[in-house]
Design an enzyme around this catalytic site. Structure first.
Site, PDB file in Angstrom:
ATOM      1  N   ALA A   1       7.302  -0.176  11.634  1.00 57.87           N
ATOM      2  CA  ALA A   1       8.573   0.067  11.801  1.00 57.87           C
ATOM      3  C   ALA A   1       8.829   1.761  11.876  1.00 57.87           C
ATOM      4  O   ALA A   1       9.493   2.237  12.807  1.00 57.87           O
ATOM      5  CB  ALA A   1       9.801  -0.363  11.015  1.00 57.87           C
TER       6      ALA A   1
ATOM      7  N   LYS B   1       3.765  -5.745  17.321  1.00 52.17           N
ATOM      8  CA  LYS B   1       3.919  -4.639  18.084  1.00 52.17           C
ATOM      9  C   LYS B   1       2.926  -3.669  18.190  1.00 52.17           C
ATOM     10  O   LYS B   1       2.639  -3.217  19.303  1.00 52.17           O
ATOM     11  CB  LYS B   1       4.914  -3.666  17.426  1.00 52.17           C
TER      12      LYS B   1
ATOM     13  N   SER C   1      16.972 -14.786  15.235  1.00 49.27           N
ATOM     14  CA  SER C   1      17.007 -13.502  15.982  1.00 49.27           C
ATOM     15  C   SER C   1      18.521 -13.326  16.732  1.00 49.27           C
ATOM     16  O   SER C   1      18.793 -14.342  17.065  1.00 49.27           O
ATOM     17  CB  SER C   1      16.046 -13.039  16.766  1.00 49.27           C
TER      18      SER C   1
ATOM     19  N   GLY D   1      21.205  -1.745   9.903  1.00 47.17           N
ATOM     20  CA  GLY D   1      20.694  -1.608  11.315  1.00 47.17           C
ATOM     21  C   GLY D   1      21.287  -2.454  12.468  1.00 47.17           C
ATOM     22  O   GLY D   1      20.404  -2.514  13.545  1.00 47.17           O
TER      23      GLY D   1
HETATM   24  P1  ATR Z   1       6.809  -3.345   9.399  1.00 50.18           P
HETATM   25  O1  ATR Z   1       5.473  -3.396   9.963  1.00 50.18           O
HETATM   26  O2  ATR Z   1       8.011  -4.071   9.750  1.00 50.18           O
HETATM   27  O3  ATR Z   1       7.391  -1.985   8.915  1.00 50.18           O
HETATM   28  P2  ATR Z   1       5.286  -3.881   6.957  1.00 50.18           P
HETATM   29  O4  ATR Z   1       4.217  -3.228   7.609  1.00 50.18           O
HETATM   30  O5  ATR Z   1       5.173  -5.140   6.466  1.00 50.18           O
HETATM   31  O6  ATR Z   1       6.351  -3.977   7.977  1.00 50.18           O
HETATM   32  O7  ATR Z   1       5.830  -2.830   5.640  1.00 50.18           O
HETATM   33  C1  ATR Z   1       6.839  -2.328   5.667  1.00 50.18           C
HETATM   34  C2  ATR Z   1       7.012  -1.172   4.358  1.00 50.18           C
HETATM   35  O8  ATR Z   1       7.412  -2.034   3.434  1.00 50.18           O
HETATM   36  C3  ATR Z   1       5.421  -0.810   4.015  1.00 50.18           C
HETATM   37  O9  ATR Z   1       5.711   0.848   4.099  1.00 50.18           O
HETATM   38  C4  ATR Z   1       5.279  -1.227   2.903  1.00 50.18           C
HETATM   39  O10 ATR Z   1       4.643  -0.483   1.839  1.00 50.18           O
HETATM   40  P3  ATR Z   1       3.160  -0.573   1.894  1.00 50.18           P
HETATM   41  O11 ATR Z   1       2.480   0.504   2.973  1.00 50.18           O
HETATM   42  O12 ATR Z   1       2.853   0.085   0.397  1.00 50.18           O
HETATM   43  O13 ATR Z   1       2.514  -1.853   2.072  1.00 50.18           O
HETATM   44  C5  ATR Z   1       6.600  -1.475   2.290  1.00 50.18           C
HETATM   45  N1  ATR Z   1       6.862  -2.530   1.222  1.00 50.18           N
HETATM   46  C6  ATR Z   1       6.803  -3.909   1.289  1.00 50.18           C
HETATM   47  N2  ATR Z   1       6.837  -4.403   0.177  1.00 50.18           N
HETATM   48  C7  ATR Z   1       7.133  -3.595  -0.614  1.00 50.18           C
HETATM   49  C8  ATR Z   1       7.241  -3.795  -2.079  1.00 50.18           C
HETATM   50  N3  ATR Z   1       7.442  -4.730  -2.851  1.00 50.18           N
HETATM   51  N4  ATR Z   1       7.404  -2.591  -2.794  1.00 50.18           N
HETATM   52  C9  ATR Z   1       7.446  -1.197  -1.955  1.00 50.18           C
HETATM   53  N5  ATR Z   1       7.111  -1.306  -0.731  1.00 50.18           N
HETATM   54  C10 ATR Z   1       6.840  -2.200  -0.207  1.00 50.18           C
END
Ligand code: ATR
Length: 277
Positions: free
Chosen positions: A135, A70, A19, A242
């Site tokens: 997020a 979170k 981080s 970002g």
């Molecule tokens: P965060 O809480 O940080 O936003 P997350 O909940 O793990 O992280 O997921 C972030 C996004 O990435 C989600 O929208 C996830 O899609 P799903 O809702 O279908 O799980 C998307 N995501 C993660 N891996 C993916 C992949 N291989 N292809 C498409 N979308 C993906």
């Protein structure tokens, strides 16, 4: 045995090893002339609340919370700011009067501030968000209340539907699927997916962009992110990662803790120079 020194401010998450937040708060601390210790602490997945309670019982005055905690942080706070209440997610804690823990969310204002800094956003812009995870929950209210309309494109339709159901009271928000037929060209596309994704096969949005579309990746790394590489490949002219959002959300946490909003530009400049972002 050496005494464990507990910082008064900390970032909790898993993982947090790489981080940039300690570095950012060190620069803020110098800039605003208030000495505060800020460290990142990697915590196990299963006892988040015990760790947070013991942090605030000892030295802790304030904390940042990052993935994947979170939503847990939202449930743990004694009181919530409006943005935390609406997003049901907390990225900043502050101990108030030695009595209770206030939960806030500075991600939305952090993103909006960075988009404004970059001149990537205007009121009434139509925005496409890729992803529907935690997020996105943190940023929707800021974008909608600024006056933009939002479409969400996500692998799992149900996750996008849940967000639309919760946030449609705040503005114009709908779902886009891979098979949607629309002639719409989006003004801004925000990547809020967290993994390494094959954008070419997973997100067919080339027809949804124009030569004026802005692209923003909420992720950052040294060098271009996979999303930015994809944007360049399809001919994007305006794109950003970002890192600015990271600094702005930290600045707003600093404001909650110390009542001073530090300047972000010199900090972004230092980070970019140091790491070649
Ligand atoms: P965060 O809480 O940080 O936003 P997350 O909940 O793990 O992280 O997921 C972030 C996004 O990435 C989600 O929208 C996830 O899609 P799903 O809702 O279908 O799980 C998307 N995501 C993660 N891996 C993916 C992949 N291989 N292809 C498409 N979308 C993906």
């Amino acid at each position: 045995m050496p005494k464990l020194i507990i910082p008064d401010y900390a970032l909790f998450g898993n993982p947090v090893n790489h981080s940039k937040s300690p570095q950012i708060h060190k620069l803020f601390s110098k800039q605003i002339d208030i000495l505060y210790n800020y460290e990142s602490i990697n915590i196990p997945m299963n006892n988040f609340s015990d760790i947070i309670f013991s942090f605030f019982k000892s030295n802790g005055k304030g904390a940042n919370i990052t993935a994947p905690f979170k939503e847990k942080a939202y449930l743990l706070a004694d009181r919530l700011t409006n943005s935390a209440k609406i997003s049901k997610s907390v990225n900043t804690f502050k101990k108030i009067n030695n009595k209770y823990i206030l939960g806030d969310n500075t991600d939305g204002i952090g993103l909006l501030s960075d988009l404004l800094r970059l001149h990537f956003i205007e009121k009434h812009f139509s925005i496409l968000i890729l992803g529907a995870g935690g997020a996105v929950r943190g940023i929707l209210f800021s974008l909608l209340s600024f006056g933009c309309s939002v479409s969400i494109l996500n692998r799992t339709l149900l996750h996008a539907e849940k967000l639309v159901f919760e946030f449609n009271q705040f503005g114009k928000i709908d779902i886009l699927t891979k098979n949607s037929t629309t002639n719409k060209k989006f003004d801004l596309i925000i990547n809020a997916t967290s993994r390494n994704i094959n954008y070419e096969t997973d997100f067919f949005c080339v027809s949804l962009v124009s030569s004026k579309t802005f692209f923003y990746d909420m992720n950052y790394q040294i060098g271009y992110t996979p999303f930015i590489n994809w944007c360049i490949k399809i001919g994007a002219k305006y794109f950003s990662d970002g890192i600015g959002m990271l600094v702005f959300q930290a600045a707003h946490s600093c404001f909650l803790w110390h009542n001073i909003l530090p300047s972000v530009n010199p900090v972004i400049k230092t980070l970019k120079k140091k790491d070649n972002f």
